[in-house]
Design a protein around this motif. Structure first.
Motif, PDB file in Angstrom:
ATOM      1  N   GLN A  33      -9.779   2.883   1.608  1.00  0.00           N
ATOM      2  CA  GLN A  33     -10.456   3.862   0.774  1.00  0.00           C
ATOM      3  C   GLN A  33      -9.452   4.633  -0.076  1.00  0.00           C
ATOM      4  N   ALA A  34      -9.951   5.208  -1.156  1.00  0.00           N
ATOM      5  CA  ALA A  34      -9.086   6.021  -2.005  1.00  0.00           C
ATOM      6  C   ALA A  34      -8.704   7.318  -1.303  1.00  0.00           C
TER       7      ALA A  34
ATOM      8  N   SER B 202      -3.835   5.237  -1.354  1.00  0.00           N
ATOM      9  CA  SER B 202      -4.766   6.099  -0.614  1.00  0.00           C
ATOM     10  C   SER B 202      -4.142   7.471  -0.366  1.00  0.00           C
ATOM     11  N   THR B 203      -5.011   8.472  -0.318  1.00  0.00           N
ATOM     12  CA  THR B 203      -4.597   9.836   0.023  1.00  0.00           C
ATOM     13  C   THR B 203      -5.282  10.249   1.318  1.00  0.00           C
TER      14      THR B 203
ATOM     15  N   VAL C 297      -3.109   4.274  10.210  1.00  0.00           N
ATOM     16  CA  VAL C 297      -3.219   2.868  10.611  1.00  0.00           C
ATOM     17  C   VAL C 297      -4.368   2.195   9.871  1.00  0.00           C
ATOM     18  N   GLN C 298      -5.494   2.882   9.787  1.00  0.00           N
ATOM     19  CA  GLN C 298      -6.654   2.316   9.095  1.00  0.00           C
ATOM     20  C   GLN C 298      -6.352   2.048   7.627  1.00  0.00           C
ATOM     21  N   ALA C 299      -5.684   2.995   6.973  1.00  0.00           N
ATOM     22  CA  ALA C 299      -5.362   2.822   5.557  1.00  0.00           C
ATOM     23  C   ALA C 299      -4.382   1.675   5.334  1.00  0.00           C
ATOM     24  N   LEU C 300      -3.506   1.423   6.304  1.00  0.00           N
ATOM     25  CA  LEU C 300      -2.525   0.338   6.172  1.00  0.00           C
ATOM     26  C   LEU C 300      -3.114  -1.033   6.485  1.00  0.00           C
TER      27      LEU C 300
ATOM     28  N   ARG D   2       0.822  -1.204   0.000  1.00  0.00           N
ATOM     29  CA  ARG D   2       0.000   0.000   0.000  1.00  0.00           C
ATOM     30  C   ARG D   2       0.859   1.257   0.000  1.00  0.00           C
ATOM     31  N   ILE D   3       0.340   2.277  -0.678  1.00  0.00           N
ATOM     32  CA  ILE D   3       0.964   3.598  -0.668  1.00  0.00           C
ATOM     33  C   ILE D   3      -0.006   4.553   0.002  1.00  0.00           C
TER      34      ILE D   3
END
Length: 407
Positions: A341-342, A264-265, A332-335, A219-220
Motif C-alpha cells: 500500500q501507499a 510506502s509510508t 514486514v508487510q510493506a516489504l 521497495r522504499i
C-alpha cells in the motif's frame, strides 16, 4: 412514470453511485473496523431511498442492491495476495541503535533477509544487542545520515557485499524530535536539526541507494509521523520536517513507478522509543531551551508555562506503548506484500484520527488534537496578566456604576 425521469434519473444515479463508491474507497484506506460497514449502510440507504422515490421495479432494485453488496465485498477483501519470501532478499535500515530500527533489523534477519543496519555507535548497547541476537548475515554500519561522506561509505560497503545484486528494500527509519513547545519558543537550531535529519538525511540516503533499488525493482519504506499531516500543538519543528518528508515520499512514489520501485509510508501511533522515557532527556531539553530564549520572550510566556509543557511531554512519552510490534509487522508487510500500500497506519487510533481529520469539520479535528495530545491548563503569562487587568477593570466599572445609582 419511468419514461418521465429516464435521462435525469440515470445521470443522477450514476453520479450518486460514483460518489458513494469513492467515499467507501477512501474510508477503506483508513483500516477502520466500523468505518467501512457504517459507510456501506449509509450509502445503500441513500441509494434505496432515491430508487423508491423513482418507483423502481422491485426486481431491478434487488439486482442493484446485490451488485452494490458484491462491489463492497470485493473492495473490502480485495484479491487474495501471497506474501513474498524474505529468503535471499537484502534490506538497508537506518537508525538501528534502538526502537523501530533495532527491532525491525532483528525481525527481518529472522525471516532470512540479509540486513544492513546503520547505527550511530558500533560499540553502543543497540549495536551489541544486534550482534548477539542476529545471524552472521546482518552487517552493522556506522552512519550518521546527516554526513554525506558516511552515507557514501555505507553505499560502497553495501555494494561490496551485494556484488552484482540489487537492493530489495530501503527502510528509512532514522529520525529525531529535538523540540517541545510553541513554535515561537522553539529555537531555530531545533528547526534546522529536525530538517537536517528527518528530511535532508533521509533524502541523502534515498538518492544514494536508488540505483541499487531500481536495479532490483525494490521497495522504499519510510517511517514518518501523523505530525507531518496534522497540526499537533507544540510540535512545529518536528511536524514541519515530517510534512516535507511525506511530500517527498509521495512524489517519489509517482516518479519511481515506471522503474518498478514501490514506495510506502508508515504512520505509527505513539510508541515509547529511544530516550523519550528518560527524565534526564527532558530536563536537558528544558535547560537548553531556557538558555536559548531571549529574556523578554521568556517573560511573555512565563517559566511556569514552559515547565508545564515539559512535564506534559514527559508524561505523554512515559505513557506511550512500549510494544512496537504493530510497526514492525507493518514494515514486514510493506516489504513482502505482493502489492504494498501507499500508506500504512500502524497502531491503535491512527486510522480513526486520519478519518476524523479528513471527514469531520476542522473545529472537531482541531479540538481532538488539543484534548488528546498536550492538555495545557496554563495560558502564557502575558495573557494571564491581561486577563487579570480586564477583570480588575470590569470590577471597578461595576463598582462605579453602583455608586452612581446610589447618588
Amino acid at each position: 412514470m419511468m419514461d418521465n425521469y429516464a435521462l435525469p434519473f440515470w445521470v443522477y444515479l450514476a453520479a450518486l453511485t460514483v460518489f458513494v463508491c469513492g467515499a467507501m474507497k477512501r474510508i477503506l484506506a483508513f483500516h477502520l473496523s466500523v468505518g467501512p460497514t457504517l459507510m456501506a449502510w449509509l450509502g445503500a440507504t441513500l441509494l434505496v431511498e432515491q430508487l423508491w422515490v423513482f418507483c423502481m421495479p422491485v426486481l431491478l432494485l434487488l439486482a442493484l442492491l446485490g451488485l452494490a453488496c458484491y462491489l463492497y465485498s470485493a473492495c473490502r477483501t480485495g484479491p487474495p495476495q501471497t506474501a513474498l519470501s524474505g529468503q535471499g532478499k537484502t534490506v538497508f535500515i537506518t537508525g538501528c541503535d534502538s526502537g523501530f530500527g533495532k527491532e525491525a533489523a532483528k525481525r527481518l534477519d529472522s525471516l532470512g533477509f540479509e540486513v544492513f543496519a546503520t547505527v550511530l555507535e558500533l560499540t553502543g548497547d543497540g549495536a551489541r544487542e544486534l550482534q548477539r541476537s542476529c545471524s552472521p548475515r546482518l552487517t552493522l554500519l556506522q552512519v550518521d545520515i546527516t554526513q554525506p561522506q558516511q552515507v557514501q561509505q555505507a553505499l560502497l560497503d553495501t555494494k561490496a557485499k551485494l556484488g552484482l545484486r540489487g537492493l530489495w528494500g530501503l527502510v528509512n527509519n532514522a529520525g529525531v524530535c529535538v523540540n517541545f513547545g510553541d513554535a515561537e519558543l522553539s529555537l531555530m537550531s531545533n528547526f534546522r536539526g529536525c530538517m537536517e535529519v528527518n528530511f535532508f538525511g533521509t533524502l541523502s540516503v534515498t538518492k544514494s541507494f536508488l540505483p541499487l533499488l531500481r536495479q532490483a525493482k525494490g521497495r522504499i519504506i519510510t517511517i514518518s509521523s501523523p505530525a507531518g499531516d496534522q497540526p499537533f500543538p507544540c510540535l512545529a519543528a518536528y511536524g514541519a520536517s515530517k510534512a516535507a518528508l511525506n511530500l517527498l515520499t509521495d512524489t517519489l512514489r509517482h516518479e519511481l513507478e515506471p522503474w518498478g520501485v514501490q514506495v510506502s509510508t508508515i504512520l505509527p501511533s505513539s510508541y515509547r522509543t529511544g530516550r523519550t522515557s528518560n527524565h534526564t532527556y527532558w530536563d536537558q531539553q528544558y535547560k537548553q531551551l531556557l538558555q536559548g530564549l531571549p529574556p523578554a520572550l521568556l517573560e511573555e510566556y512565563g517559566e511556569d508555562y514552559v515547565i508545564e509543557t515539559k512535564d506534559l511531554f514527559q508524561s505523554f512519552a512515559s505513557q506511550a506503548n512500549p510494544d512496537v510490534t504493530p510497526v514492525i509487522d507493518t514494515i514486514v508487510q510493506a516489504l513482502l506484500a505482493a502489492q504494498p500500500q501507499a500508506r500504512y497506519y500502524a497502531g491503535p487510533g491512527v486510522g480513526l484520527m486520519y478519518f476524523i481529520h479528513s471527514y469531520f469539520p476542522f473545529s472537531i479535528s482541531n479540538r481532538l488534537l488539543q484534548k488528546l495530545f498536550v492538555k495545557k491548563k496554563l495560558m502564557p503569562q502575558a495573557l494571564r496578566k491581561q486577563s487579570g487587568l480586564e477583570l480588575h477593570s470590569l470590577h471597578n466599572n461595576n463598582n462605579n456604576e453602583e455608586k452612581s445609582e446610589k447618588l
